[in-house]
Design an enzyme around this catalytic site. Structure first.
Site, PDB file in Angstrom:
ATOM      1  N   ASP A   9       0.828  -1.208   0.000  1.00 32.12           N
ATOM      2  CA  ASP A   9       0.000   0.000   0.000  1.00 32.12           C
ATOM      3  C   ASP A   9       0.866   1.262   0.000  1.00 32.12           C
ATOM      4  O   ASP A   9       2.095   1.195  -0.127  1.00 32.12           O
ATOM      5  CB  ASP A   9      -0.985  -0.029   1.184  1.00 32.12           C
ATOM      6  CG  ASP A   9      -0.282   0.014   2.542  1.00 32.12           C
ATOM      7  OD1 ASP A   9       0.952   0.202   2.600  1.00 32.12           O
ATOM      8  OD2 ASP A   9      -0.980  -0.134   3.565  1.00 32.12           O
ATOM      9  N   GLU A  20       3.682   1.226   2.177  1.00 27.20           N
ATOM     10  CA  GLU A  20       4.660   0.185   1.823  1.00 27.20           C
ATOM     11  C   GLU A  20       4.529  -1.043   2.725  1.00 27.20           C
ATOM     12  O   GLU A  20       5.511  -1.630   3.146  1.00 27.20           O
ATOM     13  CB  GLU A  20       6.083   0.773   1.852  1.00 27.20           C
ATOM     14  CG  GLU A  20       6.108   2.178   1.272  1.00 27.20           C
ATOM     15  CD  GLU A  20       7.462   2.662   0.829  1.00 27.20           C
ATOM     16  OE1 GLU A  20       8.264   2.993   1.691  1.00 27.20           O
ATOM     17  OE2 GLU A  20       7.721   2.680  -0.398  1.00 27.20           O
ATOM     18  N   GLU A  32       7.947  14.249   8.874  1.00 25.89           N
ATOM     19  CA  GLU A  32       6.996  13.256   8.371  1.00 25.89           C
ATOM     20  C   GLU A  32       5.864  13.074   9.373  1.00 25.89           C
ATOM     21  O   GLU A  32       4.696  13.106   9.042  1.00 25.89           O
ATOM     22  CB  GLU A  32       7.737  11.929   8.176  1.00 25.89           C
ATOM     23  CG  GLU A  32       6.885  10.778   7.709  1.00 25.89           C
ATOM     24  CD  GLU A  32       7.708   9.505   7.552  1.00 25.89           C
ATOM     25  OE1 GLU A  32       8.199   8.973   8.580  1.00 25.89           O
ATOM     26  OE2 GLU A  32       7.874   9.044   6.412  1.00 25.89           O
TER      27      GLU A  32
HETATM   28  C1  BGC Z   1       5.952   6.096   3.651  1.00 25.72           C
HETATM   29  C2  BGC Z   1       5.608   6.241   2.191  1.00 25.72           C
HETATM   30  C3  BGC Z   1       6.517   7.278   1.536  1.00 25.72           C
HETATM   31  C4  BGC Z   1       7.992   7.015   1.835  1.00 25.72           C
HETATM   32  C5  BGC Z   1       8.888   8.157   1.385  1.00 25.72           C
HETATM   33  C6  BGC Z   1       7.432   5.779   3.771  1.00 25.72           C
HETATM   34  O1  BGC Z   1       7.753   5.623   5.117  1.00 25.72           O
HETATM   35  O2  BGC Z   1       5.192   5.077   4.247  1.00 25.72           O
HETATM   36  O3  BGC Z   1       4.283   6.659   2.072  1.00 25.72           O
HETATM   37  O4  BGC Z   1       6.306   7.284   0.161  1.00 25.72           O
HETATM   38  O5  BGC Z   1       8.169   6.846   3.216  1.00 25.72           O
HETATM   39  O6  BGC Z   1       8.473   9.374   1.920  1.00 25.72           O
END
Ligand code: BGC
Length: 353
Positions: A158, A161, A311
């Site tokens: 998903d 990931e 994030e």
């Molecule tokens: C997130 C993804 C994202 C990636 C890079 C991962 O930890 O779950 O949604 O695309 O980090 O930012």
């Protein structure tokens, strides 16, 4: 601080000469360009008038796909011949900034949502700038859409990931939004596939009166917001969408921000900046501007002294025991994260336009 301008500057400073946007410059595991993250970043650049930046990203993305056309063709043939999915080659979810497949470490590469998101962002780029796109970009878009059309009903990782053996509603919505956008790009009719995806989501993806994280799940994931905004598989005011948003508010938003899902343990499972922005985007689209503005303020409160957005913030953690192990493994939470900045810009734009 002018967080709006700061976000634009941070994104522009972190666009590679190739056109790729790095996911996060200060987090070694994220020194790649993800189709998912970067498509939102490009869209935000279109909204704020940084068209040259989004244009360079789309050129990069189209070249990634075009360099892999023989592989895509092989994949389409193998799927048509009934080959098991483990045996086929797939487009990777992330690439080095120079455009190579990342091979340094194992990565859960079979993720389809980012390609749907790219087609959506590409069409938005065309519409917003009132331009026609270069023929080789359209060629890449058509190949991407053909790839998604044959693979949409395969389980895949998903947008977080995870859960590779499931069919995820957010992923299906991103594919839907992407295929719909591609119809406008290449004029190819994909109505049958669009109708199939939509019925599949409504027939199999509903539990207890709301949409489910994946087929068979009994809970929500904040990424379900994508079903209406931006992928438009479900109307904002559809009762199932409204019930889904209520459920997200109830179980994923106890603090000021928004968790991914209730058993998320990545860095303990904190509150994600971009999900605050997505919830705010839904509020903005449904006329709930006060609530949307509250999320803008929350996002700004998560910025550090340099104006960098993370994030996630380690607040109201789902499971605090998992916080330290992730710090030990990958270091401090990714900051700045480019698509946190992008979604902050998108939310700002959506509130004001
Ligand atoms: C997130 C993804 C994202 C990636 C890079 C991962 O930890 O779950 O949604 O695309 O980090 O930012």
């Amino acid at each position: 601080m002018d967080f709006y301008q700061r976000s634009i500057d941070i994104i522009l400073e972190n666009q590679h000469a190739s056109g790729a946007y790095i996911a996060s410059p200060n987090f070694p595991t994220y020194h790649y360009c993800w189709f998912r993250d970067a498509s939102f970043v490009a869209y935000s650049m279109d909204l704020v008038g940084q068209t040259a930046s989004s244009q360079r990203f789309h050129a990069w993305a189209a070249s990634i796909v075009n360099q892999r056309l023989p592989m895509i063709e092989r994949t389409l043939q193998l799927v048509a011949a009934g080959s098991p999915i483990e045996k086929i080659e797939v487009l990777h979810t992330r690439y080095t900034l120079e455009g190579e497949d990342g091979t340094l470490e194992e990565w859960p590469n079979f993720q389809l949502d980012g390609f749907g998101t790219w087609l959506w962002a590409l069409n938005e780029h065309r519409v917003r700038n009132n331009i026609s796109l270069p023929a080789d970009w359209i060629k890449a878009a058509t190949a991407t859409a053909n790839y998604l059309e044959v693979l949409w009903h395969q389980p895949c990782y998903d947008c977080w990931e995870e859960f590779p053996d499931k069919l995820h509603l957010h992923t299906l919505a991103a594919i839907y939004g992407g295929l719909q956008a591609c119809q406008e790009l290449d004029g190819k009719d994909r109505a049958d596939t669009l109708a199939q995806i939509k019925s599949f989501v409504f027939d199999r993806g509903v539990i207890a009166g709301h949409f489910a994280k994946f087929i068979g799940s009994d809970t929500v994931d904040a990424s379900l917001l994508g079903l209406s905004t931006p992928y438009n598989l479900v109307a904002h005011d559809h009762p199932l969408m409204q019930a889904t948003v209520l459920e997200i508010e109830k179980i994923l938003s106890q603090g000021e921000g928004v968790h991914r899902y209730n058993s998320d343990t990545y860095y303990g499972g904190g509150e994600w900046v971009l999900l605050g922005a997505w919830l705010g985007w839904y509020y903005a689209e449904t006329g709930q501007k006060l609530k949307a503005r509250k999320l803008i303020s929350w996002i700004e409160s998560t910025a550090d002294k340099l104006g960098y957005l993370p994030e996630q913030v380690p607040e109201t953690l789902n499971d605090p025991e998992f916080y330290q192990p992730w710090l030990d493994r990958w270091g401090k939470i990714a900051t700045p994260l480019l698509w946190s900045h992008a979604n902050y810009l998108i939310l700002n734009y959506r509130i004001n336009h």
